[in-house]
Write a protein that holds these residues in place. Structure first.
Motif, PDB file in Angstrom:
ATOM      1  N   ILE A 135      26.552 -25.371 -60.625  1.00  0.00           N
ATOM      2  CA  ILE A 135      27.716 -25.905 -61.328  1.00  0.00           C
ATOM      3  C   ILE A 135      27.516 -27.397 -61.570  1.00  0.00           C
ATOM      4  O   ILE A 135      27.125 -28.129 -60.655  1.00  0.00           O
ATOM      5  N   PRO A 136      27.747 -27.879 -62.789  1.00  0.00           N
ATOM      6  CA  PRO A 136      27.652 -29.326 -63.045  1.00  0.00           C
ATOM      7  C   PRO A 136      28.615 -30.116 -62.165  1.00  0.00           C
ATOM      8  O   PRO A 136      29.636 -29.602 -61.705  1.00  0.00           O
ATOM      9  N   LEU A 137      28.268 -31.361 -61.947  1.00  0.00           N
ATOM     10  CA  LEU A 137      29.031 -32.185 -61.007  1.00  0.00           C
ATOM     11  C   LEU A 137      30.480 -32.366 -61.456  1.00  0.00           C
ATOM     12  O   LEU A 137      31.397 -32.364 -60.624  1.00  0.00           O
ATOM     13  N   GLU A 138      30.742 -32.474 -62.747  1.00  0.00           N
ATOM     14  CA  GLU A 138      32.110 -32.712 -63.225  1.00  0.00           C
ATOM     15  C   GLU A 138      32.991 -31.465 -63.106  1.00  0.00           C
ATOM     16  O   GLU A 138      34.225 -31.575 -63.205  1.00  0.00           O
ATOM     17  N   LEU A 142      36.825 -28.400 -59.510  1.00  0.00           N
ATOM     18  CA  LEU A 142      37.740 -27.407 -60.050  1.00  0.00           C
ATOM     19  C   LEU A 142      37.271 -25.987 -59.715  1.00  0.00           C
ATOM     20  O   LEU A 142      38.087 -25.110 -59.390  1.00  0.00           O
ATOM     21  N   CYS A 143      35.968 -25.757 -59.784  1.00  0.00           N
ATOM     22  CA  CYS A 143      35.439 -24.425 -59.468  1.00  0.00           C
ATOM     23  C   CYS A 143      35.676 -24.087 -58.001  1.00  0.00           C
ATOM     24  O   CYS A 143      36.020 -22.941 -57.656  1.00  0.00           O
ATOM     25  N   LYS A 144      35.513 -25.041 -57.118  1.00  0.00           N
ATOM     26  CA  LYS A 144      35.791 -24.808 -55.698  1.00  0.00           C
ATOM     27  C   LYS A 144      37.276 -24.541 -55.465  1.00  0.00           C
ATOM     28  O   LYS A 144      37.639 -23.702 -54.624  1.00  0.00           O
ATOM     29  N   MET A 145      38.138 -25.226 -56.189  1.00  0.00           N
ATOM     30  CA  MET A 145      39.575 -24.990 -56.037  1.00  0.00           C
ATOM     31  C   MET A 145      39.953 -23.573 -56.459  1.00  0.00           C
ATOM     32  O   MET A 145      40.787 -22.918 -55.812  1.00  0.00           O
ATOM     33  N   LEU A 146      39.351 -23.061 -57.503  1.00  0.00           N
ATOM     34  CA  LEU A 146      39.596 -21.678 -57.905  1.00  0.00           C
ATOM     35  C   LEU A 146      39.071 -20.699 -56.855  1.00  0.00           C
ATOM     36  O   LEU A 146      39.687 -19.650 -56.600  1.00  0.00           O
ATOM     37  N   TYR A 147      37.959 -21.043 -56.258  1.00  0.00           N
ATOM     38  CA  TYR A 147      37.417 -20.185 -55.181  1.00  0.00           C
ATOM     39  C   TYR A 147      38.348 -20.190 -53.974  1.00  0.00           C
ATOM     40  O   TYR A 147      38.604 -19.131 -53.373  1.00  0.00           O
ATOM     41  N   TYR A 148      38.888 -21.353 -53.625  1.00  0.00           N
ATOM     42  CA  TYR A 148      39.830 -21.425 -52.507  1.00  0.00           C
ATOM     43  C   TYR A 148      41.138 -20.702 -52.844  1.00  0.00           C
ATOM     44  O   TYR A 148      41.763 -20.097 -51.946  1.00  0.00           O
ATOM     45  N   LEU A 149      41.552 -20.729 -54.115  1.00  0.00           N
ATOM     46  CA  LEU A 149      42.735 -19.973 -54.516  1.00  0.00           C
ATOM     47  C   LEU A 149      42.507 -18.484 -54.336  1.00  0.00           C
ATOM     48  O   LEU A 149      43.407 -17.761 -53.867  1.00  0.00           O
ATOM     49  N   TRP A 150      41.331 -18.000 -54.693  1.00  0.00           N
ATOM     50  CA  TRP A 150      41.036 -16.583 -54.494  1.00  0.00           C
ATOM     51  C   TRP A 150      41.066 -16.219 -53.013  1.00  0.00           C
ATOM     52  O   TRP A 150      41.615 -15.175 -52.626  1.00  0.00           O
ATOM     53  N   MET A 151      40.482 -17.053 -52.170  1.00  0.00           N
ATOM     54  CA  MET A 151      40.502 -16.792 -50.729  1.00  0.00           C
ATOM     55  C   MET A 151      41.939 -16.812 -50.185  1.00  0.00           C
ATOM     56  O   MET A 151      42.327 -15.959 -49.368  1.00  0.00           O
ATOM     57  N   PHE A 152      42.746 -17.767 -50.637  1.00  0.00           N
ATOM     58  CA  PHE A 152      44.144 -17.843 -50.192  1.00  0.00           C
ATOM     59  C   PHE A 152      44.919 -16.612 -50.647  1.00  0.00           C
ATOM     60  O   PHE A 152      45.788 -16.097 -49.921  1.00  0.00           O
ATOM     61  N   HIS A 153      44.609 -16.116 -51.836  1.00  0.00           N
ATOM     62  CA  HIS A 153      45.249 -14.907 -52.338  1.00  0.00           C
ATOM     63  C   HIS A 153      44.898 -13.704 -51.459  1.00  0.00           C
ATOM     64  O   HIS A 153      45.766 -12.868 -51.149  1.00  0.00           O
ATOM     65  N   CYS A 154      43.628 -13.584 -51.051  1.00  0.00           N
ATOM     66  CA  CYS A 154      43.225 -12.470 -50.181  1.00  0.00           C
ATOM     67  C   CYS A 154      43.931 -12.536 -48.834  1.00  0.00           C
ATOM     68  O   CYS A 154      44.385 -11.509 -48.298  1.00  0.00           O
ATOM     69  N   ALA A 203      31.342 -19.504 -66.655  1.00  0.00           N
ATOM     70  CA  ALA A 203      31.705 -20.401 -67.755  1.00  0.00           C
ATOM     71  C   ALA A 203      31.329 -21.837 -67.419  1.00  0.00           C
ATOM     72  O   ALA A 203      30.785 -22.559 -68.270  1.00  0.00           O
ATOM     73  N   PHE A 204      31.619 -22.286 -66.205  1.00  0.00           N
ATOM     74  CA  PHE A 204      31.240 -23.646 -65.803  1.00  0.00           C
ATOM     75  C   PHE A 204      29.731 -23.780 -65.640  1.00  0.00           C
ATOM     76  O   PHE A 204      29.164 -24.858 -65.850  1.00  0.00           O
ATOM     77  N   LYS A 205      29.075 -22.705 -65.275  1.00  0.00           N
ATOM     78  CA  LYS A 205      27.630 -22.752 -65.040  1.00  0.00           C
ATOM     79  C   LYS A 205      26.853 -22.877 -66.342  1.00  0.00           C
ATOM     80  O   LYS A 205      25.966 -23.728 -66.477  1.00  0.00           O
TER      81      LYS A 205
END
Length: 322
Positions: A135-138, A142-154, A203-205
């Motif tokens: 994933i690009p630095l910029e 945001l990509c990590k936040m979406l990953y944490y949202l998925w984990m919080f949802h589970c 998409a970010f990748k």
């Protein structure tokens, strides 16, 4: 003037070659040169010579040649075939092992590392994920936040299952909520990862317009599901606000547990709306467009082997029908 006094008819002294001292020494010697050479010297006069070979002479003998029997030839050929068969089996096993390694590494050629399972576990990881590398630095934050949202949802879905179980213990009529909570956990946990998290990761990748549009469509549906779960309609398998406020009158402990789960669902809904806006902002800065998404989709479909085989089968069947 002294040369005129010499007798011109006298023998010249200086020009006689036999007056040379070396010649006169040989001519005046009394020893005969031939007598000085002894062809049969004595032991004391004999020179040291190498003795002749003491090995007796043996005539060359040609050994008779023995041809192998047909049984020996067949046994040697069979042993050679067995050796070649073992070599081929060893190479086939090595190729199979390498093919399995390539399949486990996926399209990227790297070994899958998600989900992080033990090596001796029968199920192997299905995806490769590395934020710092792919994933690009910029876009990493945001990509990590979406990953944490998925984990919080589970985690919220698992707590919802426990809350519905407590809800079911207070009143057997709410067993349908407990059953649906199990279904939502089994269904939404993996599907949300595959349907909206992995597309936004891709998409970010690769800056894929098609992946962005697919994420927007699916994640918008996910936001609606978060809102429904936070509301908590009875008999829908969600410990939302309506269900928690209904049960708190009969059982405060169960009502408190369900209110905590309702709060978690509300947090998921709010965070999903915020992250959707952030992803849309990043999407506008990447230069993606609907035309690029259509082009990527058409190229992906036309290059898909399954689609190609299905199209070829349809064309052949149509030709045979005509």
């Amino acid at each position: 003037m002294s040369d005129f006094d010499n007798n011109p008819f006298a023998d010249p002294v200086n020009d006689n070659p036999f007056h040379d001292p070396s010649v006169t020494q040989v001519t005046n010697s009394t020893l005969d040169p031939v007598d000085g050479f002894n062809p049969f010297p004595t032991d004391s006069q004999a020179t040291h010579t190498e003795p002749a070979s003491t090995f007796p002479y043996q005539p060359a003998v040609l050994q008779p040649s023995t041809e192998p029997s047909p049984q020996a030839i067949a046994a040697a050929a069979q042993a050679n075939l067995l050796r070649q068969q073992e070599e081929l089996e060893r190479k086939a096993a090595e190729l199979e092992r390498r093919e399995q390694e390539l399949q486990s590494r996926g399209v990227t050629g790297k070994e899958n590392n998600w989900p992080p399972l033990p090596r001796n576990f029968p199920i192997k990881p299905c995806f490769y994920q590395d934020f710092s590398e792919e994933i690009p630095l910029e876009h990493q934050r945001l990509c990590k936040m979406l990953y944490y949202l998925w984990m919080f949802h589970c985690v919220t879905l698992f707590l919802n299952l426990l809350a519905c179980l407590a809800y079911f213990t207070t009143d057997p009529a709410y067993g349908v909520d407990f059953g649906l909570s199990i279904l939502w956990l089994i269904l939404f946990a993996p599907c949300s990862f595959i349907c909206w998290y992995r597309p936004v990761y891709k998409a970010f990748k690769s800056d894929s317009s098609f992946s962005f549009f697919f994420f927007f469509f699916v994640f918008f549906c996910q936001v609606v599901v978060f809102i429904i779960q936070s509301v908590g309609i009875p008999k829908w398998g969600n410990s939302g606000w309506i269900a928690s406020l209904t049960i708190i009158r009969a059982n405060k402990a169960v009502g408190a547990i369900m209110m905590v789960v309702a709060t978690f669902f509300t947090v998921c809904a709010v965070l999903s709306v915020i992250l959707l806006k952030m992803v849309h902002s990043h999407y506008r800065h990447t230069g993606a467009s609907f035309q690029k998404a259509q082009q990527e989709f058409s190229q992906g479909v036309l290059s898909n082997k399954t689609f190609q085989s299905a199209a070829a089968t349809a064309v052949s069947s149509t030709a045979q029908g005509n």
